[in-house]
Enzyme design. Sequence first.
Site: not given
Ligand code: SF4
Length: 360
Positions: A27, A40, A45, A123, A141, A214, A304
């Site tokens: 796609w 989509e 699911q 979404y 999502d 992160c 589910t």
């Molecule tokens: S550093 Fe690790 S926890 Fe953070 S977004 Fe990337 S993969 Fe996810």
Amino acid sequence: MNDFEQLNDITAPLLYWYQGAARDLPWRRDPTPYHVWISEIMLQQTRVEAVRGYYARFLAAFPTVAALSEADDDQLNKVWQGLGYYSRARNLKRAAVMLMRDFGGELPADHAALLTLPGVGAYTAGAIGSIAFGLPTPAVDGNVLRVVTRLCANGMDITKQATKDRVTAALAAMYPQTPDEAAMMTQALMELGAVVCVPGGAPHCTECPLASTCLAHAEGRETEFPKKPPRRARTVENRTIFMLRHEGRYAIRRRPEMGLLSGLWEFPGVDEEIGADGVSDILARWGITALSVAPIAPAKHIFTHIEWHMTGYLCETQGTSDAFLWETPKEILERYSVPSAFRAYLRLLDADTADGIASV
Ligand code: SF4
């Protein structure tokens, strides 16, 4: 401090990473609005690998909005068979009818208008809007919620609508405004969640383009996010399934139009566990007498929130009953949409097309 401050720094590294890492998915090769919409809906699911084959089969059967709007319901269910959550297929057709009637057979390039289509929630509207039309509309999502809550070490409960709304608003505020980048941003976030920031254990942070941004990674708390309440236990329902066979034909019936697996086909059954000595009483309710009764190995199907624990019997019957359709195994397998909840019994039918069911 802004709860989602980390999002300010992700666009450039994420889009750069995506251009080198994007999987070649059918796609993505020709992302017309129709193709994006169908893919989509199928991907809700359902795993990417499972969707690949269904996507090609669906487009071969219904290549356009017009063709989908005129789909025969049984053919539609048959093409969808095995994907589960059949209401998705019904909504696709209803939406196609609406597109033909109100939108000239085209998906609208407008978030609010997309939301009026049956089966299209925030979404899916965000995904179609951004991927197909380049609108700056995020598609949030489970994958995206996981990535965002880890990036921001955000402990909000991701099952709550308020969390989805806040994440959507935070992403909308930073989304690229050029069409190509908006389309890429949606897919890059999904891709990162699917292949790097994965669920069910430790994410692959060493491969992540956002690792330096992160918060969860900086704190070594990746697996603490996303937060969600404990899963509710499934309800177990005991059922007994009867494969009634008369002169090589099997009884099937359509399920009610409302409720689980509505409108699909099934082998006759009752919502209780019946021992072998109770089979003839049940068959008598349908006006049927068994010449022989053989137990079938127990089977289980997990929905589910419900589990079906199924006892089964293969019964050679003296005659037929008008309560059911009686069809050959080949006809049932080729023409009727019997959901995968009955997989164990379909396998026996399949064996019967080849060499008869010698024993069960
Ligand atoms: S550093 Fe690790 S926890 Fe953070 S977004 Fe990337 S993969 Fe996810």
